[in-house]
Design an enzyme around this catalytic site. Structure first.
Site, PDB file in Angstrom:
ATOM      1  N   PRO A  52      12.460  -5.373  75.511  1.00 43.21           N
ATOM      2  CA  PRO A  52      12.966  -4.099  74.979  1.00 43.21           C
ATOM      3  C   PRO A  52      13.341  -4.176  73.506  1.00 43.21           C
ATOM      4  O   PRO A  52      14.513  -4.136  73.151  1.00 43.21           O
ATOM      5  CB  PRO A  52      14.197  -3.820  75.849  1.00 43.21           C
ATOM      6  N   CYS A  53      12.347  -4.286  72.674  1.00 41.89           N
ATOM      7  CA  CYS A  53      12.618  -4.412  71.246  1.00 41.89           C
ATOM      8  C   CYS A  53      13.217  -3.128  70.684  1.00 41.89           C
ATOM      9  O   CYS A  53      13.749  -3.126  69.577  1.00 41.89           O
ATOM     10  CB  CYS A  53      11.348  -4.774  70.505  1.00 41.89           C
TER      11      CYS A  53
END
Length: 107
Positions: A52-53
């Site tokens: 989940p950048c």
DNA sequence: TAGATGACTCACA
DNA sequence: ATGTGAGCCATCT
């Protein structure tokens, strides 16, 4: 474990509904000050679908304008979906900043 | 090996 | 609040 591996691993440790800053990740993986390198690692994120950048923001709580996984709109959308309120293109760090207790080196 | 680059951060005007 | 300059670290060429 490479620098990038550590960064990505940290992303998986971010609790839902929270975000972290680049500097925070750098410090968590044992390289305080490497915030820039963290950005580099995310830029070369091999699994944007797994990591989940979009939960990573800069020190001011603002979203990265260079987000390459769907654009800023997608990043904002996912954050809101996580229960994070976006105010003027940024998040309230005093509320949504997570405590990175991740320690890849000790595990 | 050396030089350049970047999804950053801080200090100052 | 906004713009500029310098420092920082890991990766790329």
């Amino acid at each position: 474990m490479t620098f990038q591996e550590k960064v990505l691993h940290c992303l998986t440790q971010i609790p839902q509904g929270k975000v972290v800053t680049y500097a925070q990740i750098a410090e968590a993986i044992g390289s305080p000050g490497a915030s820039r390198a963290v950005g580099n690692a995310l830029h070369r994120n091999p699994n944007p679908d797994k990591y989940p950048c979009y939960k990573v923001v800069n020190a001011h709580g603002k979203l990265s304008c260079h987000y390459a996984c769907g654009g800023l709109a997608a990043q904002k959308y996912r954050l809101e979906k996580d229960g994070i309120k976006i105010i003027a293109g940024r998040v309230d760090l005093s509320v949504y900043q997570a405590q990175l207790i991740t320690k890849p080196k000790l595990i």
